[in-house]
Each structure stands twice: as C-alpha cells, then as structure tokens.
Design an enzyme around this catalytic site. Sequence first.
Site, PDB file in Angstrom:
ATOM      1  N   SER A 144       0.872  -1.182  -0.070  1.00 43.73           N
ATOM      2  CA  SER A 144      -0.141   0.226   0.020  1.00 43.73           C
ATOM      3  C   SER A 144       0.874   1.408   0.045  1.00 43.73           C
ATOM      4  O   SER A 144       1.655   1.614  -0.964  1.00 43.73           O
ATOM      5  CB  SER A 144      -1.035  -0.027   1.233  1.00 43.73           C
ATOM      6  OG  SER A 144      -1.911   0.881   0.988  1.00 43.73           O
ATOM      7  N   LYS A 149     -18.462  19.409   3.993  1.00 40.13           N
ATOM      8  CA  LYS A 149     -17.535  19.516   5.091  1.00 40.13           C
ATOM      9  C   LYS A 149     -17.386  18.250   5.934  1.00 40.13           C
ATOM     10  O   LYS A 149     -16.317  17.913   6.601  1.00 40.13           O
ATOM     11  CB  LYS A 149     -17.876  20.762   5.947  1.00 40.13           C
ATOM     12  CG  LYS A 149     -16.895  20.928   7.245  1.00 40.13           C
ATOM     13  CD  LYS A 149     -15.312  21.118   6.759  1.00 40.13           C
ATOM     14  CE  LYS A 149     -14.427  21.275   7.800  1.00 40.13           C
ATOM     15  NZ  LYS A 149     -13.087  21.471   7.352  1.00 40.13           N
TER      16      LYS A 149
END
Length: 339
Positions: free
Chosen positions: A167, A219
């Site tokens: 990863s 948000k």
Amino acid sequence: MNALEHIGIFAAQTFLILFAIIAVILVIAMVAAKAGHKNEIQVELLHKKYKNFKTLLKAQTLTKNERKELRKKLKEEKKSSENKSRDQEKKIFLIDFEGDVKASAVENLREEVTAILTIATPKDEVVVRVESPGGVVHGYGLAASQLLRIREKQIPLTICVDKVAASGGYLMSCTANKILCAPFAIVGSIGVVAQVPNLHRVLKKHDVDFKEYTAGEYKRTVSLLGEITPKGEEKFKEQLEDTHVLFKNFVHKSRPNLNLNEVATGEYWYGEQAIAKGLVDEIRTSDDYLLDLSQQHQIVKVKYEHHESFSDKLTGIIGKAFKKGSLSILEELETRRFL
C-alpha cells in the site's frame, strides 16, 4: 453525609492529587529543559564493517605465520587506500525506512535525503530499505515525494524490500529506478481503505442528542456520532475512489508497463509472484545486494537521530494522557484514509 457528598469529596481529593503530580512533573521538566535536545546525522561505513567481518573470520582459520602475513598485507592495503583519492569513486548511500500507520519515519527521511543531496552526484546511487505495511495517505505521499527528490537530481535510486512494502509502502517503492525484493516479501496492496465507527444509533437509543454544525455541503460526509445519510456515504465513497485513482496514476507514471487492471485491486503478492506481475524487478535480499556493492564501492549508511529532551518527553506523556481522556483520537480516526 449522603452518597453525593462522599462522591464530591472523593472527586475533589483526586483532582488535588492529580494537580499536585502534574505540578511536580512540570517543575522537573522546566529544570531538565536546560539540557535541551540534540538532532544529528549519523554515518556508518558499511563497506568497512563487511571488510572487518571478513578479516576477523579469516584470521581465525589461519596459522600463526599466516596471520602475520595477513596483518602485513592489510597494513599495505590500508596505506595504499589512504593515498588513493576517493572523490571520483561511485558512492552508495543507504537509508532505512521503517514505516508505521502514521508514517512517522518520514520526518527522519526528509532530513536524511537532504543530507545526502548535499554531496551525492548522478554517478552515485541511493539505496533505501523500505519496510512498511502502509498507512495515512498524506504521510506516505510525502515519503514518496522525498524519494522523488533523489530522482529529480538524476541520482539512481534502488529500493530493497526484505519483508513488506504494501500500500503506502509500495507507493514509496515504485519511485525507484529498480525494486529488489526478497522471495517471501509482501508487496502490492494498491488500494485505499477507511474505517468509521458510528455511534448514532446508540445515542438515539438512550435519547442523547448530537448536533454538528458545518459550513459547506460536504464538510462532513460521515461522522462518528452523527447520522450517516445516503448522500454523505455516497460522497465519502467517491472521495475514496478519487484517492485510489491518484494512487494508480502515481504507480502508472513510475512503472508504465504495469497492468493496473490486474494489480490495482488492493491485493498483495509475495516476491516470486510480484516479479511475474512486474511489481518488482529482481528477487534479491538487501544484504546480498549491499555485500556485492561493498566489493567495489563505499557504502555510507545515513541516519538522522532526533534526541528528545527530558522535558519534551514529559510534555508528550502529559499530552497523550489528556488526549486519551477526550474524543480527539476518535475524531482523527474518522477522517483518515489509509493506503
């Protein structure tokens, strides 16, 4: 005296004791602060270390007269090497990167790369031994950017993976000119994951209201304590996919011959499988590679050491103690995406 009064007295006594302990710790920290802290670059010449291994082991197998001849030969070689200028020779610079979920080692990596770039030239080589299962996107993105600084200076970069570079660890590794990998090392895992615990139903069950105020439609897409809406969840998944696309594009730019449809599935592979898929270039341990290089070249291991002062350590301990008593850790967890 009722039970509430007992509880109040106990709480007050506990607070006073805790306050006194913290006050003492702070006084000690202020006194210790005068000692300061020391940050420095440490250098180890591995080619000399390997040579000493050879000399020591060889000496144990020789007769007394043969050891005498060996000492004489070594003195002559030392004198000859001292008179020989090494300025024009190829140098190998070695860095070790041991990654965690937060990519904490990137702070040392940036200093080590900077130190090496002050003297390294395109005729030299930088070898980075990467060991990391991956972690936060921004941390490993910065680590990869630090390694790209080496490539931008046209200095050959070799990544060695002895155990795992998955990863975010592979995001770093693919910046190299070549990737060496041990037979059973783990590489790949080109994917993105985010885990968000949600306690909204628990709060609702106990009639606890949670209100969160934001400015900006997205948000907060998903939340630890608030209700996760289908629209918010869809946006969150879209952001994960965008991050995955960035990851894949970065890998493709560094290794254009990779079949991304095959390898960018989030799966990982062992070394022997990884070389067949083009994720790595050679099956070889870092020890074998460095030992071969040491026969002809200087190997300079560079390590940045950050030594915290006693006061810094105490401040960190106090800060962590307060942090554990709040929701700040959970708030961080809910917003992080991991490579």
